[in-house]
Design a protein around this motif. Structure first.
Motif, short mmCIF file in Angstrom:
data_model
loop_
_atom_site.label_atom_id
_atom_site.label_comp_id
_atom_site.label_asym_id
_atom_site.label_seq_id
_atom_site.Cartn_x
_atom_site.Cartn_y
_atom_site.Cartn_z
N UNK A 191 0.81 -1.21 0.00
CA UNK A 191 0.00 0.00 0.00
C UNK A 191 0.84 1.26 0.00
N UNK A 192 1.95 1.26 0.73
CA UNK A 192 2.79 2.45 0.87
C UNK A 192 4.18 2.11 0.36
N UNK A 193 4.67 2.91 -0.58
CA UNK A 193 6.03 2.73 -1.06
C UNK A 193 6.97 3.43 -0.08
N UNK A 194 7.60 2.66 0.78
CA UNK A 194 8.42 3.23 1.85
C UNK A 194 9.87 3.24 1.43
N UNK A 195 10.42 4.40 1.37
CA UNK A 195 11.83 4.55 1.05
C UNK A 195 12.61 4.80 2.33
N UNK A 196 13.58 3.96 2.57
CA UNK A 196 14.35 4.06 3.80
C UNK A 196 15.22 5.30 3.76
N UNK A 197 15.11 6.13 4.80
CA UNK A 197 15.89 7.35 4.92
C UNK A 197 16.73 7.24 6.20
N UNK B 211 -1.03 10.11 -0.66
CA UNK B 211 0.39 10.43 -0.58
C UNK B 211 1.02 9.76 0.64
N UNK B 212 2.27 9.33 0.48
CA UNK B 212 3.00 8.69 1.57
C UNK B 212 3.63 9.75 2.46
N UNK B 213 3.79 9.40 3.73
CA UNK B 213 4.36 10.33 4.71
C UNK B 213 5.14 9.54 5.75
N UNK B 214 6.05 10.24 6.42
CA UNK B 214 6.82 9.67 7.53
C UNK B 214 6.14 10.08 8.84
N UNK B 215 5.83 9.09 9.67
CA UNK B 215 5.19 9.35 10.96
C UNK B 215 6.17 8.98 12.07
N UNK C 257 4.23 14.26 11.72
CA UNK C 257 3.98 13.72 10.39
C UNK C 257 4.63 14.62 9.35
N UNK C 258 5.51 14.05 8.53
CA UNK C 258 6.20 14.78 7.47
C UNK C 258 5.92 14.08 6.15
N UNK C 259 5.12 14.67 5.26
CA UNK C 259 4.91 14.06 3.94
C UNK C 259 6.22 13.96 3.17
N UNK C 260 6.31 12.96 2.30
CA UNK C 260 7.51 12.80 1.49
C UNK C 260 7.74 14.02 0.61
N UNK C 261 6.66 14.70 0.20
CA UNK C 261 6.83 15.91 -0.60
C UNK C 261 7.55 17.00 0.18
N UNK C 262 7.33 17.04 1.51
CA UNK C 262 8.02 18.03 2.34
C UNK C 262 9.52 17.73 2.42
N UNK C 263 9.87 16.44 2.47
CA UNK C 263 11.27 16.04 2.61
C UNK C 263 12.01 15.96 1.27
N UNK C 264 11.31 16.18 0.18
CA UNK C 264 11.93 16.02 -1.15
C UNK C 264 13.15 16.93 -1.35
N UNK C 265 13.14 18.20 -0.90
CA UNK C 265 14.35 19.03 -1.13
C UNK C 265 15.62 18.48 -0.47
N UNK C 266 15.50 17.69 0.60
CA UNK C 266 16.68 17.16 1.29
C UNK C 266 16.73 15.64 1.19
N UNK C 267 16.06 15.08 0.20
CA UNK C 267 16.00 13.63 0.06
C UNK C 267 17.38 13.03 -0.12
N UNK C 268 18.22 13.65 -0.95
CA UNK C 268 19.56 13.11 -1.17
C UNK C 268 20.38 13.11 0.12
N UNK C 269 20.19 14.12 0.95
CA UNK C 269 20.92 14.17 2.22
C UNK C 269 20.40 13.12 3.20
#
Length: 377
Positions: free
Chosen positions: A82-88, A234-238, A255-267
């Motif tokens: 259901x949720x595509x979880x990308x490990x950060x 939309x997926x989010x980090x809880x 709760x931080x949506x993945x769209x919020x974290x997108x600018x620092x995703x590479x970091x």
């Protein structure tokens, strides 16, 4: 009485064998059917009927607790996609730092012994999270200024009443009184708003070594429908934090949506702070140094003409080609196929020189006009 024939004897023997097998199968099937709580098995066949608990276990509905729900059975297989979880990995470090900062800040804020612990960091759909918020609750919407997006901080009822009780001088050693069935008062909302401001300040400090960001308080909502900051799918980090104040406390969720974290995703994908993903800074500096010292050939183009092939083939020694260029005409300086600068041709000492009038490449090339005499080539 006549003696039975061979055929009749064989038929009687066959019937006796069948009756014996039917009697044994019915006995075994009935015992197993009674143990399973189902209907008796069919004669001559041994079957196993699942009871309700076994069916629930197979489908993944046997656990009622929040922590074990959807983790087993067919339900877990369905919900895993259901949720595509990308490990950060860097998020774990950031929120570990937040726990340490928040423990000190809340102790100063409440003047009480506060313990903050990180329960879990999970991925969830935004719509599913809003539907799972236990009411009544206070949901704070905040804005990540540098990332130009939003996030949520949810404070549950237990923590709200505990904070109000501590800040307003409640007795120690007694649990906070919960009054159900009424909206939160202005005093309660203001006290929770102050606590959320402390959390957002510490969260900004926790992200500071990774990426400077300022989390600003936006508004408070008590209805999850009015706290919608992303699409339901939309997926989010809880991030779930547990705050304990002696015998009082509760949960605080970020709760931080993945769209919020997108600018620092590479970091956030780094395994440790400052990871370069295979880049070698020494080699890069050496390459840059060598490029600055590299010699290139620059051509001064006086004029360009288009000629027919027959005219080119007719050229002989002594033929004169007239150039459409006067002594004061503009000269193009070119490196390979790239135009670099334009200027005017003249003489400096005993050499032919080009005085640069305009730079065609580099920052400010369109507006840079040099007066004669500023540079010579």
């Amino acid at each position: 009485m006549a003696e039975p024939t061979d055929d009749e004897a064989a038929a009687a023997e066959w019937a006796a064998m069948m009756e014996k097998e039917d009697a044994g199968g019915a006995e075994d099937g009935g015992a197993e059917g009674d143990d399973a709580g189902g209907a008796p098995a069919a004669p001559g066949k041994s079957t196993r009927i699942l009871n309700q608990d076994e069916i629930d276990s197979l489908l993944g509905f046997e656990n009622d607790g929040d922590g074990d729900k959807d983790r087993s059975g067919i339900r877990a297989i369905i919900n895993s996609a259901l949720v595509s979880y990308e490990r950060l990995p860097m998020l774990d470090i950031v929120f570990d730092r937040l726990v340490r900062l928040l423990t000190t800040s809340l102790r100063n804020f409440t003047s009480d012994n506060v313990e903050v612990s990180l329960d879990s960091i999970t991925s969830i759909r935004f719509g599913d999270y809003l539907n799972s918020i236990p009411l009544p609750a206070i949901i704070s919407v905040f804005r990540a200024e540098e990332w130009d997006n939003y996030g949520l901080v949810m404070v549950d009822s237990s923590l709200i009443y505990s904070i109000v009780d501590v800040l307003l001088g409640g007795r120690r050693g007694t649990a906070a009184m919960r009054i159900e069935g009424r909206p939160y008062t202005t005093i309660e909302r203001n006290l929770v708003e102050r606590m959320v401001a402390v959390v957002l300040t510490d969260m900004s400090s926790a992200f500071e070594p990774l990426s400077p960001v300022q989390f600003l308080y936006d508004r408070i909502e008590t209805n999850p429908r009015f706290a919608t900051i992303a699409r339901s799918a939309n997926a989010a980090i809880m991030v779930r934090l547990r705050i304990d104040m002696e015998d009082r406390g509760g949960k605080l969720e970020i709760l931080l949506p993945y769209a919020t974290l997108e600018p620092v995703r590479e970091l956030l994908l780094q395994m440790f702070m400052g990871e370069k993903f295979g880049r070698d800074s020494i080699w890069e500096n050496h390459l840059a140094t060598q490029l600055w010292a590299t010699e290139v050939e620059i051509e001064a183009v006086l004029d360009e003409q288009v000629m027919m092939l027959s005219e080119v083939m007719a050229l002989e020694v002594g033929t004169t080609i007239m150039l459409n260029s006067a002594p004061d005409s503009s000269i193009m300086l070119r490196c390979g196929e790239v135009d670099i600068v334009t200027g005017r041709m003249g003489r400096a000492g005993g050499r032919v020189a080009v005085r640069v009038d305009r730079v065609l490449r580099g920052p400010g090339a369109q507006s840079q006009n040099q007066s004669p005499g500023q540079s010579q080539g």
